[in-house]
Design a protein around this motif. Sequence first.
Motif, short mmCIF file in Angstrom:
data_model
loop_
_atom_site.label_atom_id
_atom_site.label_comp_id
_atom_site.label_asym_id
_atom_site.label_seq_id
_atom_site.Cartn_x
_atom_site.Cartn_y
_atom_site.Cartn_z
N TYR A 51 -7.09 3.18 -12.16
CA TYR A 51 -6.36 2.46 -13.20
C TYR A 51 -7.32 1.85 -14.22
O TYR A 51 -7.29 0.66 -14.49
N GLY A 108 -4.15 6.63 -8.88
CA GLY A 108 -5.09 5.84 -8.08
C GLY A 108 -6.18 5.16 -8.86
O GLY A 108 -6.66 4.11 -8.47
N GLY A 159 -5.32 -2.16 -0.08
CA GLY A 159 -4.55 -1.10 -0.72
C GLY A 159 -3.35 -1.58 -1.50
O GLY A 159 -2.65 -0.77 -2.12
N GLU A 160 -3.08 -2.90 -1.51
CA GLU A 160 -1.97 -3.40 -2.30
C GLU A 160 -2.30 -3.30 -3.79
O GLU A 160 -3.47 -3.20 -4.17
N ARG A 161 -1.25 -3.37 -4.60
CA ARG A 161 -1.45 -3.26 -6.04
C ARG A 161 -0.69 -4.36 -6.77
O ARG A 161 0.45 -4.70 -6.38
N PHE A 204 1.00 5.85 -11.85
CA PHE A 204 0.99 5.04 -10.63
C PHE A 204 0.32 5.77 -9.47
O PHE A 204 -0.39 5.17 -8.66
N ARG A 212 0.81 -1.22 0.00
CA ARG A 212 0.00 0.00 0.00
C ARG A 212 0.85 1.27 0.00
O ARG A 212 0.37 2.34 -0.40
N ILE A 245 -2.42 -1.95 -13.88
CA ILE A 245 -2.38 -2.05 -12.41
C ILE A 245 -3.77 -2.35 -11.89
O ILE A 245 -4.76 -1.76 -12.32
N THR A 246 -3.83 -3.30 -10.94
CA THR A 246 -5.08 -3.69 -10.30
C THR A 246 -4.91 -3.61 -8.79
O THR A 246 -3.90 -4.07 -8.25
N ARG A 247 -5.89 -3.03 -8.11
CA ARG A 247 -5.87 -2.97 -6.66
C ARG A 247 -6.45 -4.26 -6.07
O ARG A 247 -7.38 -4.84 -6.63
N TYR A 248 -5.90 -4.68 -4.93
CA TYR A 248 -6.43 -5.84 -4.23
C TYR A 248 -6.09 -5.72 -2.75
O TYR A 248 -5.26 -4.89 -2.36
N MET A 253 0.81 -5.26 -10.42
CA MET A 253 1.19 -4.62 -11.67
C MET A 253 1.62 -5.69 -12.67
O MET A 253 2.49 -6.51 -12.39
#
Length: 430
Positions: free
Chosen positions: A160, A158, A186-188, A155, A115, A180-183, A190
């Motif tokens: 994507y 926020g 708050g981690e991402r 990046f 995050r 980029i995908t959030r999961y 790529m």
Amino acid sequence: MTINWFRAVLYRLALLLLLCTLFGLLIDQLAWTLAAGLALHTLWTLRQLLRFQNWLKNHPNELPPDARGVWHDIFDSIYQMQRRDARHRQRLQAVIDRIQSSTAALKDAVVMVDREGHLEWWNHAAERLLGLRAPADSGQTVTNLIRDPRFVSFFEQGAYRETLDIHSPIDANVWLQYAITRYGEGERLMVVRDVTRLHNLEQMRKDFVANVSHELRTPLTVVVGYLETLTDNVDEINPRWKRALLQMQQQGRRMQSLLNDLLLLARLETSDTAAETKPVAVERMLATIRQDAQALSGEQNHRITLEALSDRRLLGVEGELRSAFSNLVFNAVKYTPAGGDIHVRWWVDDNGAHMSVRDNGVGIAPQHISRLTERFYRVDSSRNSNTGGTGLGLAIVKHVLIRHDGELKIHSAVGQGSSFTCHFPLKRLV
């Protein structure tokens, strides 16, 4: 501790007290005997605790020490729990190993970012495409290793929804596409693909279209010039050629318009807009476009109104913006029945700047709206032929807006007219 263990402890303690009481009565030292018995029981309990602590700390993977009674049950229960946890960890580790092995085999780079933007894990392709090094780069901020300003902006934005295509940080001849995908919290995640081949093919297509359009421009100009000369002296020509010459002249001009649009698209795709931007007075530009649209309307007598609610200037390329705005207004004139209403509006709010063109024409069916900005896409080819459209107008609008950080929104319904709105971010306002 379960009820059975609690009863066993009470039973052993009661038995100890009973024996100590009997022995104390025999030797007439009841108090001292009870104290000694309790002390021995406490020492025995402390010894078991020390053995328990030593086993957990120093020999957790070995069999538990021998014990009796409650402590035997405690050691055995803990040992069984350890074995269950070990089997569970092994299963999880096997799943993780399979995921990492399959990810490591991918040709696309996969990078996990926490995050705060620090690198957590990446596969072998990331080392090849991005130049990441294990374990030296672990924990580093990703924007410190990929320093392209476009990637940093992408990046940190926020959202994507789109991908980013830029040069590789280690090889300028390689083009990479970042998604980029959030999961989680708050981690991402790529994913980076090598799109050099696709980019080269797209560049070849652009160069081909631009070169062909440029090469056709000169001979077509000659042909149209001679046709104009002939039509200027049409009275001296055989009457049966008159209609043919006029049609040839009309189609020649249509081809010129098509080539001009293709060349404009090629220039929009290849030139850099940053060096050409300047403050543009949009309200004055729209006033001029309105006059041109009224002249285009001619005998159709469209009611074209302009509502300019702001005099803020827009940072951009004036010629490109004029081309985009005039395409939207002229399209409204072409596809709105005679006597129809066309309303052009320019305003600024907290979300940015906006320019809209609304008409009460024939409207567009929903299945066509998503494809309107494609090149040469036509809702009604026969109608476009009659109006002289090239099928490139909205594609030009789309590319101009992309170069100006803008977005085109289309709302339409059959029989209820259409609304085309250009949205620009606040950073584009001067």
